[in-house]
Design a protein around this motif. Structure first.
Motif, PDB file in Angstrom:
ATOM      1  N   LYS A  94       0.810  -1.214   0.000  1.00 58.34           N
ATOM      2  CA  LYS A  94       0.000   0.000   0.000  1.00 58.34           C
ATOM      3  C   LYS A  94       0.846   1.267   0.000  1.00 58.34           C
ATOM      4  O   LYS A  94       0.328   2.352  -0.296  1.00 58.34           O
ATOM      5  CB  LYS A  94      -0.942  -0.003   1.200  1.00 58.34           C
ATOM      6  CG  LYS A  94      -0.253  -0.041   2.560  1.00 58.34           C
ATOM      7  CD  LYS A  94      -1.255  -0.239   3.681  1.00 58.34           C
ATOM      8  CE  LYS A  94      -0.562  -0.388   5.042  1.00 58.34           C
ATOM      9  NZ  LYS A  94      -1.548  -0.643   6.120  1.00 58.34           N
ATOM     10  N   GLY A 124      -6.388  -2.124   1.662  1.00 62.20           N
ATOM     11  CA  GLY A 124      -4.930  -1.989   1.734  1.00 62.20           C
ATOM     12  C   GLY A 124      -4.167  -3.266   1.973  1.00 62.20           C
ATOM     13  O   GLY A 124      -2.958  -3.220   2.244  1.00 62.20           O
ATOM     14  N   GLU A 136      -7.943  -1.899  -5.047  1.00 59.32           N
ATOM     15  CA  GLU A 136      -7.501  -0.500  -4.977  1.00 59.32           C
ATOM     16  C   GLU A 136      -6.254  -0.314  -5.838  1.00 59.32           C
ATOM     17  O   GLU A 136      -5.323  -1.115  -5.761  1.00 59.32           O
ATOM     18  CB  GLU A 136      -7.178  -0.124  -3.528  1.00 59.32           C
ATOM     19  CG  GLU A 136      -8.330  -0.314  -2.561  1.00 59.32           C
ATOM     20  CD  GLU A 136      -8.005  -1.250  -1.404  1.00 59.32           C
ATOM     21  OE1 GLU A 136      -8.896  -1.481  -0.567  1.00 59.32           O
ATOM     22  OE2 GLU A 136      -6.870  -1.768  -1.357  1.00 59.32           O
ATOM     23  N   ASN A 192      -3.339   2.009  -6.181  1.00 55.82           N
ATOM     24  CA  ASN A 192      -2.699   3.013  -5.328  1.00 55.82           C
ATOM     25  C   ASN A 192      -1.647   3.826  -6.080  1.00 55.82           C
ATOM     26  O   ASN A 192      -0.921   3.287  -6.920  1.00 55.82           O
ATOM     27  CB  ASN A 192      -2.021   2.319  -4.143  1.00 55.82           C
ATOM     28  CG  ASN A 192      -2.989   1.489  -3.332  1.00 55.82           C
ATOM     29  OD1 ASN A 192      -3.825   2.013  -2.607  1.00 55.82           O
ATOM     30  ND2 ASN A 192      -2.891   0.160  -3.469  1.00 55.82           N
ATOM     31  N   GLU A 199     -10.236   8.154  -4.282  1.00 49.60           N
ATOM     32  CA  GLU A 199     -10.201   8.498  -2.865  1.00 49.60           C
ATOM     33  C   GLU A 199      -8.787   8.888  -2.484  1.00 49.60           C
ATOM     34  O   GLU A 199      -7.822   8.389  -3.060  1.00 49.60           O
ATOM     35  CB  GLU A 199     -10.603   7.298  -1.987  1.00 49.60           C
ATOM     36  CG  GLU A 199     -12.024   6.835  -2.121  1.00 49.60           C
ATOM     37  CD  GLU A 199     -12.320   5.658  -1.209  1.00 49.60           C
ATOM     38  OE1 GLU A 199     -11.395   5.229  -0.476  1.00 49.60           O
ATOM     39  OE2 GLU A 199     -13.464   5.156  -1.238  1.00 49.60           O
ATOM     40  N   ARG A 240      -6.137   8.607   0.706  1.00 49.71           N
ATOM     41  CA  ARG A 240      -5.941   7.724   1.841  1.00 49.71           C
ATOM     42  C   ARG A 240      -4.858   8.299   2.758  1.00 49.71           C
ATOM     43  O   ARG A 240      -4.007   9.088   2.333  1.00 49.71           O
ATOM     44  CB  ARG A 240      -5.523   6.329   1.367  1.00 49.71           C
ATOM     45  CG  ARG A 240      -6.597   5.594   0.563  1.00 49.71           C
ATOM     46  CD  ARG A 240      -7.617   4.957   1.476  1.00 49.71           C
ATOM     47  NE  ARG A 240      -8.730   4.349   0.756  1.00 49.71           N
ATOM     48  CZ  ARG A 240      -8.749   3.079   0.362  1.00 49.71           C
ATOM     49  NH1 ARG A 240      -7.704   2.284   0.567  1.00 49.71           N
ATOM     50  NH2 ARG A 240      -9.809   2.594  -0.254  1.00 49.71           N
ATOM     51  N   SER A 241      -4.855   7.875   3.995  1.00 55.48           N
ATOM     52  CA  SER A 241      -3.779   8.251   4.911  1.00 55.48           C
ATOM     53  C   SER A 241      -2.589   7.343   4.670  1.00 55.48           C
ATOM     54  O   SER A 241      -2.717   6.248   4.117  1.00 55.48           O
ATOM     55  CB  SER A 241      -4.254   8.134   6.357  1.00 55.48           C
ATOM     56  OG  SER A 241      -4.659   6.806   6.636  1.00 55.48           O
ATOM     57  N   THR A 279      -5.988   6.671  -4.434  1.00 56.77           N
ATOM     58  CA  THR A 279      -6.322   5.343  -4.938  1.00 56.77           C
ATOM     59  C   THR A 279      -7.601   5.423  -5.767  1.00 56.77           C
ATOM     60  O   THR A 279      -8.516   6.205  -5.458  1.00 56.77           O
ATOM     61  CB  THR A 279      -6.503   4.337  -3.790  1.00 56.77           C
ATOM     62  OG1 THR A 279      -6.733   3.046  -4.323  1.00 56.77           O
ATOM     63  CG2 THR A 279      -7.641   4.705  -2.861  1.00 56.77           C
TER      64      THR A 279
END
Length: 701
Positions: A516, A526, A599, A601, A637, A639-640, A654
């Motif tokens: 991830k 993830g 996803e 990434n 989206e 993501r953190s 992602t």
């Protein structure tokens, strides 16, 4: 059937379960036995090249009659001859060479250098003189009391910090000693002899069983033993006998510790070669032994154990075509450590490891993966760090090819003077009249890396890097099979995330090495590839399945399904780079036995902006790229991420499949420069075609 890059090649096989004292190796041409060898370890490097032709080879324990299956190989006109004499011949050659064995013979003293020699290396000499004289008063001596922890192999933040402190301190002292020793050899001035002796006495005072021992800090012990022996060699008869004996005894004790660890169980490295420290340590031991032969009996034992093993396979991190699966940062460190070994080893033995085909490929790897202007490293630990191009320049300078000359002349700065002044005169790349940039695309099949460039000669080139490696996530590698990186003018636009605080830290395990954290596919929030860390990585890996160079379009495909340990039954990524439009297309096809939410990434060092035209845009240091998902049923989206090094920002995006399914795909178009390049997808009887500008790509289902 594979044409060998090197002639003769090294033959290697898994250790037999009976662990025999020796093996019988047989090479045939047709039905004729050409060569038969006795090997005392599970590899063998013949001393003489083979004639061009097609061969088969097989091996058996000397105690058994059952042979392995036949394996075929080809020696052709493209196989480069690299011959290494037998050990006893080399030992005689080494002993016959007057000290200093490790330096080029016949060079005049500095005061007698001719004008052309001063023009080439006078700047390096001046820098080394100034640096050495400055360190006489600014570089403090060291003592065992500075490092109170008994670290062993335990990994904690405190132990990592002490190991780094030891490494840095010993590196500075050994460097100063070697510089002073070399300056004494080049000038004859006693002030340099005095400084070399001071530093040697300091190192010889450290306990071989204390914090700088092999058990506690192997990098320190190898540096101390080798540097003391190199300085004994450089100073030759200028050392008094008592001091010389004390230094040499320290070399013997520390060298025995290194040898004892590497030779354990008949050499575990023969069976498990992917040990980054031991792989370097065996080279240090080989050079220490070479310079110490004649000083004590163990030196010849070390030499017979280490020298041929080292030169037969300089690195386990790639096949014979070169490369470095552990990442370009650790490849850079390997250049530095290797030149320490290769140059004096060539002078003492007459075997120049820069002539080995692997070494030529190693340079090509850096030319392609770290072209001039690169701002950060690629794939693996320390990928976020800035490359020190002095080391790449040093490697390039030692090759007399148009590509090496181009690379060296386009890299900034000057090489480390200590390395340069022990190098050949004249420097090979400096003698090339017409530099030429290397090719715009390359595949390194044994490590599963590919690179595509818009124009290698252009400093503002677009560069696409792809990895799907049979080495998996082993050691300093990450769970990043089927990942890619995009750069413009060396500036990372789509990049890897996180930072390397220390090996085996919580951050390293939980984010930095995880899929991830890279530009690759994960599933169900993830979940990524299996991460391995010790012994052989052959189970959870990737592989290159296709590669094409079509002039203005480059293509690579990889399979990373095995890296997911059975969670995915398909993970195929196809990447095209179109030079005509300066665009990249990434196509992923995915499958699992149970429904998954997938996803796609990607990571940046600048804000990710969602545009009204459906693209996401990244602008960093004046360079831009726009990403567009061409597959329905996805949403974007943010993501953190994981820990971020102070002073650095990262964003993580992602494209997520909106529904779980057993099968899915992504098609993403990356438009470098955000030119709004036209595209269209057309259904055909056999699949689909994607048109980007004038380029037409076939998209399999």
């Amino acid at each position: 059937m594979r044409t060998q890059v090197q002639n003769p090649p090294t033959f290697a096989w898994p250790r037999h379960s009976t662990n025999p004292a020796s093996y019988v190796l047989e090479i045939r041409s047709g039905t004729t036995v050409v060569k038969t060898f006795t090997a005392f370890r599970n590899w063998y490097l013949p001393a003489l090249a083979l004639q061009n032709g097609t061969y088969t080879w097989r091996v058996r324990p000397s105690t058994l009659t059952d042979w392995s299956s036949d394996r075929t190989f080809v020696i052709g006109t493209e196989s480069l001859k690299f011959e290494v004499p037998e050990d006893d011949v080399l030992v005689q050659r080494i002993q016959a060479r007057a000290r200093p064995r490790g330096l080029q013979a016949g060079l005049p003293l500095y005061k007698d250098w001719p004008a052309e020699m001063r023009a080439e290396r006078g700047t390096y000499m001046t820098r080394m003189i100034n640096g050495t004289l400055n360190a006489v008063t600014t570089l403090a001596d060291v003592s065992d009391a500075q490092w109170p922890l008994v670290t062993g192999k335990l990994q904690t933040a405190e132990n990592a910090a002490q190991n780094a402190s030891i490494r840095n301190a010993i590196s500075a002292i050994t460097r100063q000693m070697e510089q002073a020793g070399l300056l004494y050899r080049l000038t004859g001035e006693t002030r340099y002899l005095t400084e070399a002796i001071r530093r040697g006495d300091n190192l010889a005072s450290l306990s071989p069983t204390g914090p700088t021992s092999y058990e506690n800090q192997d990098q320190a012990t190898r540096a101390i033993s080798l540097s003391l022996m190199k300085t004994v060699d450089m100073l030759a008869g200028a050392l008094d006998s008592t001091r010389r004996a004390r230094w040499v005894e320290n070399v013997r004790v520390r060298g025995n510790a290194i040898y004892g660890a590497l030779a354990l169980s008949k050499g575990d490295m023969d069976q498990y070669p992917l040990d980054s420290h031991s792989g370097t340590n065996i080279g240090f031991l080989a050079l220490t032994a070479t310079l110490a032969i004649g000083e004590f009996a163990e030196a010849k034992t070390w030499f017979n154990f280490s020298y041929r093993a080292y030169v037969s396979s300089l690195s386990p991190w790639s096949g014979p075509e070169g490369g470095f699966a552990n990442g370009t940062a650790y490849g850079e460190y390997t250049i530095d450590l290797s030149l320490v070994i290769w140059q004096p080893l060539a002078q003492a033995t007459g075997v120049n490891l820069l002539d080995k085909p692997w070494t030529k490929g190693f340079l090509n790897f850096f030319m392609q993966m770290m072209p001039p202007g690169s701002k950060n490293h690629l794939f693996g630990d320390a990928h976020e760090t800035a490359p020190d191009m002095r080391y790449m320049k040093a490697l390039a300078l030692r090759f007399k090819t148009p590509e090496a000359a181009w690379y060296a002349r386009n890299l900034p700065g000057i090489e480390d003077p200590l390395s340069y002044l022990q190098g050949p005169y004249p420097m090979p790349a400096n003698t090339v009249a017409t530099p030429t940039p290397p090719a715009n695309a390359v595949l390194f099949p044994s490590i599963g890396w590919a690179a595509f460039h818009s124009n290698m000669a252009d400093a503002n080139r677009t560069s696409v890097y792809f990895k799907s490696s049979p080495y998996g996530s082993f050691n300093h590698s990450h769970g990043d099979q089927n990942s890619f990186v995009l750069k413009k003018g060396g500036i990372p636009l789509i990049t890897e995330s996180g930072y390397y605080d220390w090996y085996d830290s919580p951050n390293w395990n939980n984010w930095y090495r995880q899929t991830k954290a890279h530009n690759a596919v994960t599933y169900d929030g993830g979940i990524g590839q299996y991460i391995t860390g010790w012994r052989e990585p052959r189970k959870y890996n990737g592989s290159i399945t296709s590669y094409g160079d079509y002039g203005n379009t480059y293509f690579v495909a990889g399979n990373a399904a095995p890296a997911f340990g059975g969670a995915l039954t398909q993970n195929t990524r196809r990447v095209w780079y179109m030079r005509n439009t300066d665009t990249v297309v990434v196509h992923d096809t995915l499958a699992a036995n149970v429904p998954r939410t997938y996803e796609w990434n990607f990571h940046t060092l600048a804000p990710i902006v969602a545009n009204t035209n459906g693209t996401t845009q990244v602008t960093y240091q004046g360079k831009t790229v726009c990403l567009r998902s061409l597959t329905s049923g996805t949403r974007f989206e943010k993501r953190s991420g994981g820990l971020v090094k102070a002073g650095t920002m990262e964003e993580h995006g992602t494209y997520v499949r909106t529904t779980a399914a057993t099968k899915a795909e992504f098609v993403v178009l990356l438009d470098v420069g955000c030119k709004n390049t036209p595209y269209s997808i057309t259904e055909t009887a056999s699949g689909r075609t994607l048109t980007v500008g004038r380029d037409v790509l076939a998209l399999p289902r």
